[in-house]
Design an enzyme around this catalytic site. Structure first.
Site, short mmCIF file in Angstrom:
data_model
loop_
_atom_site.label_atom_id
_atom_site.label_comp_id
_atom_site.label_asym_id
_atom_site.label_seq_id
_atom_site.Cartn_x
_atom_site.Cartn_y
_atom_site.Cartn_z
CG ASP A 169 -1.68 22.25 20.71
OD1 ASP A 169 -2.84 21.80 20.67
OD2 ASP A 169 -0.82 21.99 19.85
CD GLU B 281 2.28 20.35 18.65
OE1 GLU B 281 2.85 19.53 17.94
OE2 GLU B 281 1.60 21.29 18.18
CG HIS C 276 6.08 21.46 17.31
ND1 HIS C 276 7.09 22.07 16.59
CD2 HIS C 276 4.94 22.13 16.99
CE1 HIS C 276 6.59 23.07 15.88
NE2 HIS C 276 5.28 23.12 16.10
CG HIS D 195 -1.41 17.27 17.09
ND1 HIS D 195 -1.58 18.15 18.13
CD2 HIS D 195 -0.46 17.82 16.31
CE1 HIS D 195 -0.75 19.17 17.99
NE2 HIS D 195 -0.06 19.00 16.88
CG HIS E 259 -1.82 20.98 14.50
ND1 HIS E 259 -0.45 21.10 14.63
CD2 HIS E 259 -2.11 21.38 13.23
CE1 HIS E 259 0.06 21.54 13.47
NE2 HIS E 259 -0.93 21.73 12.62
FE LIG Z 1 0.65 23.00 18.80
FE LIG Z 2 0.96 20.71 16.18
#
Ligand SMILES: [Fe+2]
Ligand SMILES: [Fe+2]
Length: 266
Positions: free
Chosen positions: A12, A43, A72, A156, A181
């Site tokens: 991420d 995300e 997200h 994720h 995530h």
């Molecule tokens: Fe994230």
């Molecule tokens: Fe996430």
């Protein structure tokens, strides 16, 4: 002698800090390690909440080939349109069928080697409802042409057990199953018995002087008072965590896996 391909997997990317770190360091990492293909999770690109065309272009221009997504995904309204305009964006394959975009994509390296990337999202301890990630993975693999040997899966998910389950479910069928995530890197990278590499979480590219990328004051205040707080992304001082893979082009099996940390000065 068999031919190999080198891939860099990034987790991420958190807001401005993460984007700047990638702009500053990814081109150099690509040169240094002779990397053919880069995938990242988008995300949290837009100040922690979703993706926009503008912020995505910053990381595509820095060398990212594919952006996966997560819970997200729809935080920025326009992304429902954007995702259909560019097949370098994917979203979890186990979202309901009404969701725009695709759950997997095939892109080529500069030398013309195809790489498939699949995105799924876990069901345990996640806020949201979607279909079974294991069934979605099987479905995606049945659709990907059999001459595409290099296949990556971004799962994720919150629960490490569910991610480990996917690692074994796909052992021998893909090159790498990895988690995103949680925003925290794990040091359990391994190559399974049938040649699939696995890592529970790549970790965030963002500021670790934070609470999973957000300003610690707001997040901590919410924990102490149980009152709602606005979350603000920390906008400087990112650390890059990424995982470097070497895979056999003929078989798709991973032959080497190595974690990378780049910690620019704050
Ligand atoms: Fe994230
Ligand atoms: Fe996430």
């Amino acid at each position: 002698m068999s031919e190999h391909i080198k891939l860099l997997v990034i987790g991420d990317i958190l807001g401005k800090a993460g984007r700047k770190a990638l702009r500053d360091h990814l081109p150099h990492l690509i040169d240094e390690h002779a990397i053919d293909f880069v995938v990242a999770n988008g995300e949290n690109l837009a100040a922690g909440f979703g993706t926009t065309r503008k912020v995505a272009d910053e990381v595509f221009d820095a060398g990212v080939h594919v952006l996966t997504n997560g819970n997200h995904c729809w935080d920025q309204r326009d992304f429902m349109k954007t995702i259909d305009e560019d097949d370098r964006f994917i979203r979890p394959a186990n979202f309901f069928p009404e969701a725009p975009g695709q759950g997997w994509t095939i892109q080529e390296t500069a030398l013309g080697h195809p790489v498939a990337v699949i995105n799924t999202i876990g069901q345990i301890f996640m806020n949201g409802t979607w279909n079974c990630p294991f069934e979605a993975a099987d479905q995606a693999l049945s659709e990907i042409p059999s001459d595409v040997k290099i296949i990556l899966m971004d799962m994720h998910a919150e629960a490490s057990s569910e991610k480990m389950g996917m690692g074994w479910h796909l052992d021998g069928r893909v090159s790498f199953v990895y988690g995103t995530h949680t925003h925290i890197p794990t040091c359990d990278e391994i190559i399974h018995t049938s040649g699939t590499a696995y890592q529970t979480d790549i970790g965030m590219t963002g500021s670790y002087q934070s609470i999973i990328g957000m300003r610690k004051e707001g997040a901590l205040h919410r924990m102490l008072t149980r009152l709602p707080q606005r979350f603000e992304a920390v906008d400087r001082g990112a650390t890059i965590f990424a995982t470097l893979l070497q895979c056999d082009l003929k078989t798709g099996k991973t032959t080497h896996i190595e974690r990378i940390k780049v910690n620019p000065s704050h």
